[in-house]
Design a protein around this motif. Structure first.
Motif, PDB file in Angstrom:
ATOM      1  N   UNK A  70      12.717  -0.776   7.808  1.00  0.00           N
ATOM      2  CA  UNK A  70      11.750  -1.443   8.669  1.00  0.00           C
ATOM      3  C   UNK A  70      12.383  -1.661  10.035  1.00  0.00           C
ATOM      4  N   UNK A  71      12.123  -0.720  10.933  1.00  0.00           N
ATOM      5  CA  UNK A  71      12.747  -0.777  12.254  1.00  0.00           C
ATOM      6  C   UNK A  71      11.897  -1.600  13.208  1.00  0.00           C
ATOM      7  N   UNK A  72      12.557  -2.347  14.082  1.00  0.00           N
ATOM      8  CA  UNK A  72      11.856  -3.121  15.118  1.00  0.00           C
ATOM      9  C   UNK A  72      10.854  -2.249  15.863  1.00  0.00           C
ATOM     10  N   UNK A  73       9.746  -2.879  16.252  1.00  0.00           N
ATOM     11  CA  UNK A  73       8.768  -2.193  17.074  1.00  0.00           C
ATOM     12  C   UNK A  73       7.755  -1.363  16.313  1.00  0.00           C
TER      13      UNK A  73
ATOM     14  N   UNK B 202       3.900  -5.951   8.481  1.00  0.00           N
ATOM     15  CA  UNK B 202       2.835  -5.269   7.728  1.00  0.00           C
ATOM     16  C   UNK B 202       3.432  -4.213   6.808  1.00  0.00           C
ATOM     17  N   UNK B 203       4.407  -3.477   7.301  1.00  0.00           N
ATOM     18  CA  UNK B 203       5.051  -2.448   6.479  1.00  0.00           C
ATOM     19  C   UNK B 203       5.784  -3.082   5.298  1.00  0.00           C
ATOM     20  N   UNK B 204       6.412  -4.235   5.519  1.00  0.00           N
ATOM     21  CA  UNK B 204       7.115  -4.925   4.434  1.00  0.00           C
ATOM     22  C   UNK B 204       6.126  -5.401   3.378  1.00  0.00           C
ATOM     23  N   UNK B 205       4.998  -5.979   3.809  1.00  0.00           N
ATOM     24  CA  UNK B 205       3.962  -6.401   2.852  1.00  0.00           C
ATOM     25  C   UNK B 205       3.455  -5.207   2.046  1.00  0.00           C
ATOM     26  N   UNK B 206       3.249  -4.083   2.695  1.00  0.00           N
ATOM     27  CA  UNK B 206       2.802  -2.877   1.993  1.00  0.00           C
ATOM     28  C   UNK B 206       3.848  -2.428   0.982  1.00  0.00           C
ATOM     29  N   UNK B 207       5.118  -2.514   1.351  1.00  0.00           N
ATOM     30  CA  UNK B 207       6.186  -2.150   0.417  1.00  0.00           C
ATOM     31  C   UNK B 207       6.195  -3.087  -0.788  1.00  0.00           C
ATOM     32  N   UNK B 208       6.068  -4.390  -0.548  1.00  0.00           N
ATOM     33  CA  UNK B 208       6.043  -5.350  -1.654  1.00  0.00           C
ATOM     34  C   UNK B 208       4.917  -5.044  -2.635  1.00  0.00           C
ATOM     35  N   UNK B 209       3.793  -4.581  -2.116  1.00  0.00           N
ATOM     36  CA  UNK B 209       2.649  -4.269  -2.977  1.00  0.00           C
ATOM     37  C   UNK B 209       2.934  -3.102  -3.907  1.00  0.00           C
ATOM     38  N   UNK B 210       3.941  -2.289  -3.588  1.00  0.00           N
ATOM     39  CA  UNK B 210       4.275  -1.143  -4.449  1.00  0.00           C
ATOM     40  C   UNK B 210       5.239  -1.510  -5.567  1.00  0.00           C
ATOM     41  N   UNK B 211       5.827  -2.704  -5.497  1.00  0.00           N
ATOM     42  CA  UNK B 211       6.812  -3.108  -6.512  1.00  0.00           C
ATOM     43  C   UNK B 211       6.111  -3.503  -7.806  1.00  0.00           C
ATOM     44  N   UNK B 212       6.745  -3.251  -8.942  1.00  0.00           N
ATOM     45  CA  UNK B 212       6.159  -3.679 -10.208  1.00  0.00           C
ATOM     46  C   UNK B 212       6.016  -5.197 -10.240  1.00  0.00           C
ATOM     47  N   UNK B 213       4.928  -5.667 -10.794  1.00  0.00           N
ATOM     48  CA  UNK B 213       4.689  -7.098 -10.909  1.00  0.00           C
ATOM     49  C   UNK B 213       5.246  -7.591 -12.240  1.00  0.00           C
ATOM     50  N   UNK B 214       5.780  -8.809 -12.278  1.00  0.00           N
ATOM     51  CA  UNK B 214       6.312  -9.336 -13.539  1.00  0.00           C
ATOM     52  C   UNK B 214       5.195  -9.494 -14.566  1.00  0.00           C
TER      53      UNK B 214
END
Length: 162
Positions: free
Chosen positions: A134-137, A142-154
């Motif tokens: 996740x590079x500045x600018x 938003x990109x981090x939130x999108x990445x979190x959504x791809x992680x398996x949920x407990x």
């Protein structure tokens, strides 16, 4: 009744179970702390417990803490522009630890000091073992939130219905 089956107003008394632990850190060359506090709050808001290792974390300490704690994810932040250099040095050490081989590890912030776009840096960091960069600018939140959504949920805990 609330949508969780609790009387109105009691949702706060029974918070959602944690999605797991995330380690937030900078690396040895970065003494900034405000970015780590921001990330901690952002990640906690997303439902995770956070262990914030703080600034100027030596590689050995990062690897040791991550191996011992076995987090759901490791988040490395850089403000001083040495994220690429430090990240390339530490990622093989993290991936060499069996408990961390499949752990999502991300890096973000100011990754270089040249002021140029980081397409090559991003590709090299991913090829070296980072799951996301996740590079500045580039709208990193938003990109981090999108990445979190791809992680398996407990998995839901037994006896608790959603």
């Amino acid at each position: 009744m609330s949508d969780k089956g609790l009387p109105e107003g009691l949702e706060q008394a029974y918070p959602e179970p944690s999605k797991g632990t995330v380690i937030v850190t900078s690396l040895v060359s970065d003494s900034h702390t405000w970015n780590l506090v921001f990330l901690q709050l952002l990640i906690e808001e997303c439902g995770y417990d956070v262990v914030n290792l703080g600034p100027c974390v030596p590689d050995e300490l990062l690897v040791s803490e991550c191996s011992t704690r076995r987090p759901e994810m490791i988040v490395i932040s850089s403000v001083n522009g040495h994220g690429y250099q430090d990240g390339m040095r530490v990622i093989p050490q993290l991936r060499a630890c069996d408990p961390l081989a499949a752990t999502p590890i991300v890096i973000g912030g100011k990754l270089g000091t040249d002021g140029g776009e980081g397409a090559n840096r991003t590709g090299e960091l991913v090829a070296a073992g980072f799951d996301a960069v996740f590079e500045d600018g580039r709208n990193p939140i938003a990109a981090f939130h999108a990445f979190l959504a791809t992680l398996p949920q407990p998995a839901p805990q037994a006896g608790i219905s959603a």
